[in-house]
Design an enzyme around this catalytic site. Structure first.
Site, mmCIF file in Angstrom:
data_model
loop_
_atom_site.group_PDB
_atom_site.id
_atom_site.type_symbol
_atom_site.label_atom_id
_atom_site.label_comp_id
_atom_site.label_asym_id
_atom_site.label_seq_id
_atom_site.Cartn_x
_atom_site.Cartn_y
_atom_site.Cartn_z
ATOM 1 C CE1 TYR A 232 9.785 3.423 168.101
ATOM 2 C CE2 TYR A 232 8.238 5.208 167.655
ATOM 3 C CZ TYR A 232 9.131 4.253 167.210
ATOM 4 O OH TYR A 232 9.382 4.119 165.871
ATOM 5 N N GLY B 279 2.423 -6.016 163.142
ATOM 6 C CA GLY B 279 2.099 -5.253 164.349
ATOM 7 C C GLY B 279 1.950 -6.109 165.595
ATOM 8 N NE ARG C 228 11.230 -0.247 169.587
ATOM 9 C CZ ARG C 228 10.685 -0.698 170.714
ATOM 10 N NH1 ARG C 228 11.444 -1.178 171.670
ATOM 11 N NH2 ARG C 228 9.373 -0.681 170.885
ATOM 12 N N PRO D 179 4.519 -10.089 159.953
ATOM 13 C CG PRO D 179 5.001 -12.192 160.810
ATOM 14 C CD PRO D 179 4.228 -11.503 159.719
ATOM 15 N N GLY D 180 7.087 -8.475 161.809
ATOM 16 C CA GLY D 180 8.496 -8.085 161.808
ATOM 17 C C GLY D 180 9.051 -8.250 163.211
ATOM 18 C CB CYS E 39 26.515 14.867 172.808
ATOM 19 S SG CYS E 39 28.219 14.409 173.107
HETATM 20 C C1 LIG Z 1 3.228 -2.346 156.077
HETATM 21 C C2 LIG Z 1 3.857 -2.924 157.313
HETATM 22 N N1 LIG Z 1 3.807 -4.239 157.474
HETATM 23 C C3 LIG Z 1 4.387 -4.829 158.538
HETATM 24 C C4 LIG Z 1 5.059 -4.100 159.485
HETATM 25 C C5 LIG Z 1 5.719 -4.816 160.628
HETATM 26 O O1 LIG Z 1 5.233 -4.439 161.839
HETATM 27 P P1 LIG Z 1 5.737 -5.205 163.145
HETATM 28 O O2 LIG Z 1 7.212 -5.201 163.121
HETATM 29 O O3 LIG Z 1 5.172 -4.440 164.258
HETATM 30 O O4 LIG Z 1 5.189 -6.602 163.059
HETATM 31 C C6 LIG Z 1 5.124 -2.698 159.365
HETATM 32 C C7 LIG Z 1 5.800 -1.889 160.400
HETATM 33 O O5 LIG Z 1 5.877 -0.730 160.403
HETATM 34 C C8 LIG Z 1 4.511 -2.097 158.248
HETATM 35 O O6 LIG Z 1 4.568 -0.767 158.062
#
Ligand SMILES: Cc1ncc(COP(=O)(O)O)c(C=O)c1O
Length: 442
Positions: free
Chosen positions: A342, A257, A338, A300-301, A369
């Protein structure tokens, strides 16, 4: 926008781009040493550019900031074989939430024991694949999953599990990406006792080895505070589990997150502060509870993939309607949902040529469209932007292609990696053959 700006302004503009980004004298931008105009020429548009060094550097930044923790890359942000390969090589683990993500990672050589399977509604195939490939941990997210998983593991087998709980914390950049409160689908409530009940049931299943608790508060969080509150609540639960069951859990997963800046000047989560303050809060909370400090896990993603990606579009039309100017490009909501989902905002930029025209406010829209197919509203581009121009959108590496759709059957764009002046194809463009290949019935 490459009009004649002061160096300071130009540097600020590039603050959200990959660190390798450099401006060429005739107004193009190079990422990873490769001019974006060259990439558009070679791979066509729309195309996504992924800076390998940026991804790797961000993995290393995490490992340096959290030396004692386990860092998992959240594959949902963007996954392809190269991302699995790079993050594995950089020593990260992987957070996956489907058999598809899991299979792709393991068949690319990602060690299964370093993978964690998530999901609020795991399919039988997800669980079967997880057990067959030997996934490191399964994060239990619903009561019914306990018996299903135990049965699938069988009396002789064993599987490490964690439990996803709801810490009752509201955090995240948008309602749809807040996942730490009671009124959403993820996790088992601590407040209502569902988490504790599930843990009791897991402890009755000898083939399930509970290693820790998990929570994910939400996405695009730019303050450290919610994570500190989460640490307190999670350790509080761990302490009650110790009193009730004599249970000492070796792991605590605080999810991901971590917020990033999408436009110059926007706030991002301070990673060093996060690491320092979470470590201190955890140590203090455990000391108070008389518990050993569990190993921290983070996921982290966006903060790893997001800033490493750039979306490159070709302008197809420029339309004046009333006092608005719509600049339509050859991509849109099918590769980047996105803005529609959002309402997020980006800072697109003209690349491939220098313009001396005065900047003018425009709305960059997609070719789909759907009136909601807006990529960037109220942004400034040179007043002479015209069809054929190239527009680049930075911070496009996360939750774009991973959430891409087949809308209007335009086909999903390719991904080209750049590194040290070389570009190579990672994912090819989705072709009509690909689309027709599935369309089997009449
Ligand atoms: C369980 C879990 N971990 C990690 C993430 C990664 O979140 P972010 O990309 O915001 O770091 C998510 C995103 O939805 C998630 O659901």
């Amino acid at each position: 926008m490459t009009t004649v700006h002061e160096p300071a302004t130009r540097a600020a503009e590039l603050s959200v781009w990959p660190a390798s980004t450099a401006e060429s004298p005739h107004g193009d931008l190079a990422v990873g040493g490769v001019p974006l105009a060259e990439i558009a020429e070679r791979f066509g548009t729309p195309v996504y550019v992924l800076d390998e060094a940026e991804v790797r550097d961000r993995c290393r930044t995490y490992r340096d900031a959290f030396p004692d923790a386990e860092v998992l890359y959240a594959a949902k942000a963007f996954l392809c074989r190269a991302m699995a390969h790079w993050t594995a090589e950089e020593g990260l683990g992987l957070d996956v939430c489907s058999a598809g993500e899991l299979e792709l990672a393991v068949t690319t050589g990602f060690p299964a024991e370093r993978i964690v399977l998530h999901g609020n509604a795991k399919s039988p195939r997800d669980l079967e694949t997880a057990l067959r490939l030997g996934v490191g941990r399964v994060v239990i997210d619903s009561p019914s999953e306990i018996a299903r998983l135990a049965a699938a593991v069988g009396p002789q087998g064993h599987q490490k599990v964690m439990v996803r709980v709801v810490p009752g914390i509201g955090a995240g950049g948008h309602d749809k990406i807040r996942t730490g409160t009671e009124d959403q689908k993820f996790g088992l409530s601590i407040r209502d006792g569902y988490a504790q009940h599930a843990i009791t049931r897991i402890l009755d299943q000898p083939q399930l080895r509970l290693t820790g608790l998990h929570c994910h508060l939400g996405s695009q969080i730019t303050s450290v505070k919610p994570y500190l509150v989460a640490v307190r609540r999670m350790v509080g639960l761990m302490s009650r589990l110790y009193e009730q069951h004599g249970l000492v859990l070796p792991e605590l997963d605080l999810g991901g997150g971590h917020g990033i800046a999408y436009r110059p000047g926007e706030e991002a989560l301070d990673l060093t502060a996060l690491a320092r303050r979470v470590r201190a809060e955890l140590a203090d909370a455990c000391a108070t509870a008389g518990l050993p400090v569990p190993r921290l896990i983070i996921e982290p993603g966006r903060a790893i993939a997001g800033p490493a990606g750039v979306a490159l579009y070709r302008v197809l039309s420029v339309k004046h309607t009333g006092d608005r100017v719509f600049v339509a490009v050859d991509g849109g909501m099918s590769d980047n949902p996105r803005p529609a989902l959002y309402g997020v905002r980006y800072a697109p930029r003209l690349v491939g040529r220098r313009s001396t025209a005065a900047p003018a406010p425009v709305t960059v829209v997609g070719r789909h469209c759907e009136a909601g197919d807006v990529l960037a509203a109220g942004v400034e581009l040179p007043g002479d932007v015209h069809p054929g121009d190239l527009l680049a959108v930075p911070v496009a590496g996360a939750y774009h292609l991973s959430m891409a759709s087949g809308y209007n059957l335009v086909g999903r764009p390719p991904v080209a990696a750049v590194r040290e002046g070389l570009a190579r194809l990672l994912v090819r463009r989705e072709s009509l053959e690909d689309i027709r290949g599935r369309d089997v019935g009449l």
